[in-house]
Design a protein around this motif. Structure first.
Motif, PDB file in Angstrom:
ATOM      1  N   LEU A   1       0.801  -1.099   0.038  1.00  0.00           N
ATOM      2  CA  LEU A   1      -0.106   0.064  -0.089  1.00  0.00           C
ATOM      3  C   LEU A   1       0.781   1.240  -0.059  1.00  0.00           C
ATOM      4  O   LEU A   1       0.547   2.109  -0.837  1.00  0.00           O
ATOM      5  CB  LEU A   1      -0.856   0.050   1.165  1.00  0.00           C
ATOM      6  N   LEU A   2       1.945   1.266   0.838  1.00  0.00           N
ATOM      7  CA  LEU A   2       2.912   2.486   0.716  1.00  0.00           C
ATOM      8  C   LEU A   2       3.541   2.449  -0.665  1.00  0.00           C
ATOM      9  O   LEU A   2       3.482   3.747  -1.077  1.00  0.00           O
ATOM     10  CB  LEU A   2       3.850   2.168   1.808  1.00  0.00           C
ATOM     11  N   GLU A   3       4.091   1.528  -1.249  1.00  0.00           N
ATOM     12  CA  GLU A   3       4.636   1.644  -2.179  1.00  0.00           C
ATOM     13  C   GLU A   3       3.662   2.245  -3.365  1.00  0.00           C
ATOM     14  O   GLU A   3       4.206   2.981  -4.461  1.00  0.00           O
ATOM     15  CB  GLU A   3       5.162   0.200  -2.682  1.00  0.00           C
TER      16      GLU A   3
ATOM     17  N   VAL B   1       4.996   7.697  -7.309  1.00  0.00           N
ATOM     18  CA  VAL B   1       5.531   8.927  -7.853  1.00  0.00           C
ATOM     19  C   VAL B   1       6.746   9.601  -7.097  1.00  0.00           C
ATOM     20  O   VAL B   1       7.683   9.961  -7.933  1.00  0.00           O
ATOM     21  CB  VAL B   1       4.405  10.019  -7.984  1.00  0.00           C
ATOM     22  N   MET B   2       6.587   9.687  -5.857  1.00  0.00           N
ATOM     23  CA  MET B   2       7.511  10.425  -5.186  1.00  0.00           C
ATOM     24  C   MET B   2       8.914   9.624  -5.163  1.00  0.00           C
ATOM     25  O   MET B   2       9.941  10.092  -5.068  1.00  0.00           O
ATOM     26  CB  MET B   2       7.045  10.683  -3.862  1.00  0.00           C
ATOM     27  N   THR B   3       8.641   8.086  -5.146  1.00  0.00           N
ATOM     28  CA  THR B   3      10.111   7.377  -5.310  1.00  0.00           C
ATOM     29  C   THR B   3      10.918   7.853  -6.456  1.00  0.00           C
ATOM     30  O   THR B   3      11.834   7.649  -6.448  1.00  0.00           O
ATOM     31  CB  THR B   3       9.594   5.914  -5.040  1.00  0.00           C
ATOM     32  N   ALA B   4       9.926   7.793  -7.523  1.00  0.00           N
ATOM     33  CA  ALA B   4      10.498   8.033  -8.882  1.00  0.00           C
ATOM     34  C   ALA B   4      11.240   9.571  -8.892  1.00  0.00           C
ATOM     35  O   ALA B   4      12.415   9.638  -9.175  1.00  0.00           O
ATOM     36  CB  ALA B   4       9.534   8.055 -10.162  1.00  0.00           C
ATOM     37  N   VAL B   5      10.549  10.415  -8.241  1.00  0.00           N
ATOM     38  CA  VAL B   5      11.406  11.663  -8.098  1.00  0.00           C
ATOM     39  C   VAL B   5      12.459  11.805  -7.152  1.00  0.00           C
ATOM     40  O   VAL B   5      13.485  12.113  -7.625  1.00  0.00           O
ATOM     41  CB  VAL B   5      10.323  12.814  -7.554  1.00  0.00           C
ATOM     42  N   GLN B   6      12.641  10.891  -6.280  1.00  0.00           N
ATOM     43  CA  GLN B   6      13.611  10.919  -5.309  1.00  0.00           C
ATOM     44  C   GLN B   6      14.814  10.058  -6.073  1.00  0.00           C
ATOM     45  O   GLN B   6      15.922  10.310  -5.882  1.00  0.00           O
ATOM     46  CB  GLN B   6      13.241   9.801  -4.201  1.00  0.00           C
TER      47      GLN B   6
ATOM     48  N   VAL C   1      24.280   9.609  -0.119  1.00  0.00           N
ATOM     49  CA  VAL C   1      23.819   8.540   0.964  1.00  0.00           C
ATOM     50  C   VAL C   1      22.225   8.533   1.029  1.00  0.00           C
ATOM     51  O   VAL C   1      21.761   7.309   1.482  1.00  0.00           O
ATOM     52  CB  VAL C   1      24.215   9.108   2.502  1.00  0.00           C
ATOM     53  N   SER C   2      21.467   9.114   0.057  1.00  0.00           N
ATOM     54  CA  SER C   2      20.030   8.867  -0.077  1.00  0.00           C
ATOM     55  C   SER C   2      19.854   7.412  -0.573  1.00  0.00           C
ATOM     56  O   SER C   2      20.814   6.946  -1.477  1.00  0.00           O
ATOM     57  CB  SER C   2      19.617   9.883  -0.623  1.00  0.00           C
ATOM     58  N   ASP C   3      18.886   7.120  -0.532  1.00  0.00           N
ATOM     59  CA  ASP C   3      18.294   5.739  -0.865  1.00  0.00           C
ATOM     60  C   ASP C   3      17.467   6.091  -2.254  1.00  0.00           C
ATOM     61  O   ASP C   3      16.228   6.465  -2.169  1.00  0.00           O
ATOM     62  CB  ASP C   3      17.635   4.821   0.034  1.00  0.00           C
ATOM     63  N   PRO C   4      17.890   5.699  -3.371  1.00  0.00           N
ATOM     64  CA  PRO C   4      16.921   5.864  -4.449  1.00  0.00           C
ATOM     65  C   PRO C   4      15.538   5.046  -4.579  1.00  0.00           C
ATOM     66  O   PRO C   4      14.725   5.378  -5.451  1.00  0.00           O
ATOM     67  CB  PRO C   4      17.977   5.774  -5.822  1.00  0.00           C
ATOM     68  N   ASN C   5      15.475   3.874  -3.637  1.00  0.00           N
ATOM     69  CA  ASN C   5      14.493   3.012  -3.898  1.00  0.00           C
ATOM     70  C   ASN C   5      13.703   3.212  -2.786  1.00  0.00           C
ATOM     71  O   ASN C   5      12.571   2.619  -2.740  1.00  0.00           O
ATOM     72  CB  ASN C   5      15.129   1.339  -3.790  1.00  0.00           C
TER      73      ASN C   5
ATOM     74  N   ALA D   1      11.377   6.534  -0.791  1.00  0.00           N
ATOM     75  CA  ALA D   1      11.355   7.955  -0.726  1.00  0.00           C
ATOM     76  C   ALA D   1      11.384   8.550   0.782  1.00  0.00           C
ATOM     77  O   ALA D   1      11.673   9.555   0.928  1.00  0.00           O
ATOM     78  CB  ALA D   1      10.009   8.446  -1.438  1.00  0.00           C
ATOM     79  N   THR D   2      10.547   7.760   1.380  1.00  0.00           N
ATOM     80  CA  THR D   2      10.597   8.374   3.060  1.00  0.00           C
ATOM     81  C   THR D   2      11.411   7.226   4.043  1.00  0.00           C
ATOM     82  O   THR D   2      11.152   5.837   3.706  1.00  0.00           O
ATOM     83  CB  THR D   2       9.138   8.513   3.389  1.00  0.00           C
ATOM     84  N   MET D   3      11.422   7.663   5.240  1.00  0.00           N
ATOM     85  CA  MET D   3      11.841   6.656   6.220  1.00  0.00           C
ATOM     86  C   MET D   3      11.071   5.775   6.631  1.00  0.00           C
ATOM     87  O   MET D   3      11.358   4.816   6.957  1.00  0.00           O
ATOM     88  CB  MET D   3      12.229   7.448   7.592  1.00  0.00           C
ATOM     89  N   SER D   4       9.566   6.081   6.573  1.00  0.00           N
ATOM     90  CA  SER D   4       8.531   5.186   6.950  1.00  0.00           C
ATOM     91  C   SER D   4       8.750   4.132   6.033  1.00  0.00           C
ATOM     92  O   SER D   4       8.397   3.072   6.175  1.00  0.00           O
ATOM     93  CB  SER D   4       7.259   5.695   6.817  1.00  0.00           C
ATOM     94  N   GLN D   5       8.670   4.320   4.862  1.00  0.00           N
ATOM     95  CA  GLN D   5       8.814   3.344   3.555  1.00  0.00           C
ATOM     96  C   GLN D   5       9.875   2.259   3.880  1.00  0.00           C
ATOM     97  O   GLN D   5       9.961   1.035   3.838  1.00  0.00           O
ATOM     98  CB  GLN D   5       8.872   3.902   2.382  1.00  0.00           C
ATOM     99  N   ARG D   6      11.017   2.912   4.327  1.00  0.00           N
ATOM    100  CA  ARG D   6      12.414   2.032   4.547  1.00  0.00           C
ATOM    101  C   ARG D   6      12.107   1.285   5.863  1.00  0.00           C
ATOM    102  O   ARG D   6      12.583  -0.032   5.903  1.00  0.00           O
ATOM    103  CB  ARG D   6      13.671   2.970   4.780  1.00  0.00           C
TER     104      ARG D   6
END
Length: 820
Positions: free
Chosen positions: A477-479, A484-489, A539-543, A545-550
């Motif tokens: 559900l989160l993904e 869209v935001m993940t692609a932008v990141q 250091v950012s994760d391209p896969n 977008a947010t900390m909650s997702q990780r």
């Protein structure tokens, strides 16, 4: 004391003075500091400095003809005006989008004075959220940079990677103080306009590398351009004060010319819209407007040549000129001196929100500008309807007089009214204003929801997610919501990586080759070498977008690890989870084997008893370590105390795993001894042919090692059996039987020896008898020979006497006959 300083070391040849008088005079004329004319009679020699000796990074504007500079500047300004004119519609959409931000309240006079001028904050909310989420992802507290080792991983490269990571994070956080503010400005502009640029260059005034934000309106690109790397002309519209230009002239970066008076540039629509939203004006703006154009040119006097002939190919240059007067400040080559292909050096990084059809990306102004405009219009209608409903107007009769004229009546206030005739209600007719429409309010909610969903700023509905739902369902559900935001990141991650590479290139070219501090490991002089061994990545994760997702991703992995803990590295998993949560000093909370340093075996035993991780290293004395560890595990006192520990199974398992690690390293060392060469490092990828050849050699070495180990095991087994009491009794009985058998053999040997002695005595007696008989026969023969010899000697003597006598008789005189 007089000294003849004119005296030559050698005497000049005879006749030189006469020859010198006959020679013609030599004329030397210095045309300029780089050209000399020498005349010797009819012979003339011109010496001109070679162009190859010029500084590659010199300002070519100092060497070009003024007419060529003027012509070049005029052509460039015309091209720049065409580039600006080709994007008029883009600037128009940009200007209209700025009004939708609602940073300033709009004072309206239509449909009446004081009507609602509120803006719906749909775009502003999306911009603020994006900026807040992106800056925390791109610029965490420990720094925005991490490193990746290029090629084979070695302990030296690991140390170099740590030094480079610490150094670059130090540069970006402490030295380049403008980096984070400029990054935040870029992240504010990017989602709204769709494009933002960062310029990376070496600033001679600061003496270091800088990275500054450049708004999209200040970058002019020609029509048809889709990529900065293939763009044949890029113009950066800069604004500098007179003092800044003078500093650059003093540093030799700009040409030393008299600066004209700054022209009052006509503000374009975008600047006017920004000034209106921010509440500023340009009344006191006395800055110069400069055009820095990165363009491909075929400069006269600096043509591209092949085999001595001009090719007509335009090469990349950077031309800086003053807008209005067209005075050229600098013309510089824009490729590396050692680059034979003369590839253009890139100084800009293009950040895009959503890639579009052309060079500029699409932003929220383009994507949800219509939603924001509609929501603003409906919101104003609802507010105005509520205002009219609460403070209605109407009609009154001419004879009605109210004290205080037409000013609104305050709450709890009663006023005097003069009525000409009739009742009060007959003299006042309020207009039938309705309450704000519920249908219009629902439509506003629908428009806002659609706009937020499209901009990926809608809040997650926690009530729709079951508390008992699997982690995988929650992650799905989160993904889906953050796709869209993940692609932008991911696009931000790629662009930031390009920016970091440009910064590293400038550091390698201009920065001090030594570290500015003493690193924990290694030398201060290893900076340039370290940077060449590692790759710089954000250091950012391209896969995610947010900390909650990780966090949800790691929760899913932990849930899977509980079903099969043997195949997961749980300490590594928990360590990464702490790092995702932003917990400081995660390496101290969850130490990993990779963090360990070599220890002696006793210290390893202590660490194992305390439950701390232990690790074996390839170069250690594994046999000694194994003996110490096995002795500790067989020690009854230690085992008694460990058995009372509730973590005893875990401690024993860790110790056994550590011993197995030593066994593996020891086996590897023995195989290397059999081969007579070291094996390739663990994890190194081998070509198929080498792996096959090495496997065959390992098979022979393993067979030889097996035979040695089997022989050693047999010997140890025999030694162990000798310590068994039953075996010892059997061995004693065997020894007794062997003793009896030895006695019998000895008796037989004695009997046989006595018989042999008798035979030997008889043989000796016979031999003595034969020797005696032989001696007797020899004596007899010798006596007979002596007798025969004496007889012969006597006979010879006798015969000699007879002969002598005969001779004497013959020698006597005979008596004469007739005498008496």
């Amino acid at each position: 004391m007089a000294t003849n300083i004119d005296k030559a070391l050698f005497q000049q040849p005879v006749g030189m003075e006469e020859l010198a008088q006959d020679e013609s005079a030599i004329e030397i004329e210095i045309v300029d500091p780089e050209a000399v004319h020498i005349g010797i009679g009819p012979l003339e020699i011109d010496i001109i400095a070679s162009e190859d000796g010029d500084d590659f990074n010199t300002n070519l504007a100092d060497e070009m003809d003024e007419r060529e500079l003027t012509k070049m500047a005029g052509e460039l300004v015309g091209d720049i005006d065409n580039d600006k004119g080709s994007r008029k519609e883009w600037e128009k959409a940009y200007t209209q989008g700025l009004k939708l931000l609602g940073l300033q309240y709009e004072e309206r006079t239509e449909p009446w004075d004081g009507a609602s001028g509120v803006f719906h904050p749909m775009i502003t909310e999306a911009v603020v959220r994006f900026q807040s989420e992106a800056i925390t992802e791109m610029f965490p507290a420990q720094g925005p940079v991490r490193t990746k080792i290029i090629g084979k991983e070695t302990p030296q490269k690991k140390e170099a990677a740590l030094r480079v990571e610490d150094d670059l994070n130090y540069e970006l956080t402490d030295v380049m103080k403008e980096f984070r503010p400029e990054q935040e400005r870029m992240l504010w502009s990017l989602p709204a306009t769709g494009s933002a640029f960062k310029k990376v260059y070496f600033d001679p005034n600061l003496g270091r590398q800088v990275s500054v934000f450049v708004p999209a309106e200040d970058i002019l690109l020609p029509y048809g351009t889709t990529d900065l790397d293939t763009c044949y002309r890029l113009t950066h519209v800069m604004r500098k004060t007179k003092n800044e230009i003078l500093k650059l002239q003093q540093a030799g970066f700009y040409r030393d010319i008299d600066l004209p008076d700054p022209m009052k540039a006509s503000a374009d629509d975008i600047r006017q819209a920004k000034d209106k939203e921010t509440g500023f004006n340009d009344l006191n703006d006395d800055r110069y407007t400069l055009y820095e154009t990165h363009v491909d040119l075929d400069l006269p006097g600096f043509e591209d040549e092949e085999d001595g002939e001009p090719t007509g190919i335009a090469r990349p240059y950077v031309v800086t000129l003053i807008k209005g007067s067209n005075d050229v400040l600098a013309v510089r080559r824009n490729w590396r001196e050692e680059d034979e292909l003369r590839t253009k050096r890139q100084h800009f990084v293009h950040y895009q929100y959503i890639p579009g059809f052309g060079a500029y990306g699409f932003g929220l102004f383009h994507l949800i500008g219509g939603f924001a405009k509609s929501a603003t219009s409906i919101m104003r209608q609802l507010v105005d309807a509520g205002t009219l409903s609460n403070l209605p107007g109407g009609l009154k009769s001419r004879g009605l007089r109210i004290k205080g004229d037409d000013t609104p009546i305050a709450p709890g206030e009663f006023r005097d009214v003069d009525i000409g005739s009739g009742a009060l209600r007959d003299n006042i007719l309020p207009l039938p204003y309705k309450e704000p429409s519920s249908v219009l309010f629902q439509l506003l909610g629908t428009i806002v929801e659609e706009g937020r969903r499209f901009a990926a700023t809608a809040d997650s509905k926690i009530s729709d997610m079951s508390g008992q739902a699997p982690v995988g369902t929650t992650l799905a559900l989160l993904e889906r919501q953050l796709k869209v935001m993940t692609a932008v990141q991911a696009r931000l991650h790629y662009s930031l990586k390009q920016e970091l590479k440009l910064l590293v290139g400038i550091i390698e070219d201009y920065a001090d080759p030594d570290y500015a501090y003493d690193p924990e490991k290694g030398s201060r002089k290893a900076r340039k070498e370290d940077y060449s061994q590692v790759d710089i990545i954000p250091v950012s994760d391209p896969n995610a977008a947010t900390m909650s997702q990780r966090v949800v991703q790691y929760q899913a992995v932990i849930q899977m690890a509980q079903m099969a803990p043997d195949i997961y590295d749980l300490p590594q998993l928990h360590r990464r989870m702490l790092e995702v949560l932003g917990v400081k000093n995660a390496e101290k909370l969850v130490p990993l084997p990779d963090d360990q340093r070599p220890q002696d075996p006793v210290t390893e035993n202590q660490s194992a008893l305390k439950g701390e991780p232990i690790k074996a290293f390839q170069y250690q004395d594994h046999q000694s370590h194994i003996q110490v560890h096995m002795s500790a595990m067989q020690d009854p006192l230690i085992m008694q105390l460990v058995g009372q520990n509730p973590k005893a199974p875990m401690i024993q398992a860790a110790m056994q795993a550590h011993i197995a690690e030593h066994v593996g390293f020891g086996y590897r060392q023995k195989i290397e001894q059999q081969l007579g060469m070291p094996l390739p490092p663990e994890g190194e990828k081998l070509p198929p042919e080498i792996e096959i050849a090495l496997s065959a050699m390992m098979a022979k070495a393993a067979q030889q090692l097996l035979q040695q180990n089997q022989a050693q095991a047999s010997q140890q087994q025999a030694q162990q059996q000798q310590q068994d009491p039953v075996v010892q009794m059997q061995q004693q009985e065997l020894q007794i039987k062997q003793s009896e058998l030895a006695l019998k053999e000895k008796k037989l040997q004695i009997d046989a020896s006595s018989k042999a002695d008798e035979l030997e005595l008889k043989q000796q007696a016979l031999e003595a008898k034969m020797q005696l008989e032989g001696f007797k026969a020899g004596q007899q023969a010798q006596q007979a020979e002596k007798r025969l010899q004496s007889d012969q000697e006597r006979e010879g003597v006798r015969m000699g006497i007879d002969i002598a006598k005969s001779r004497q008789q013959m020698a006597r005189p005979q008596p004469t006959k007739g005498k008496t």
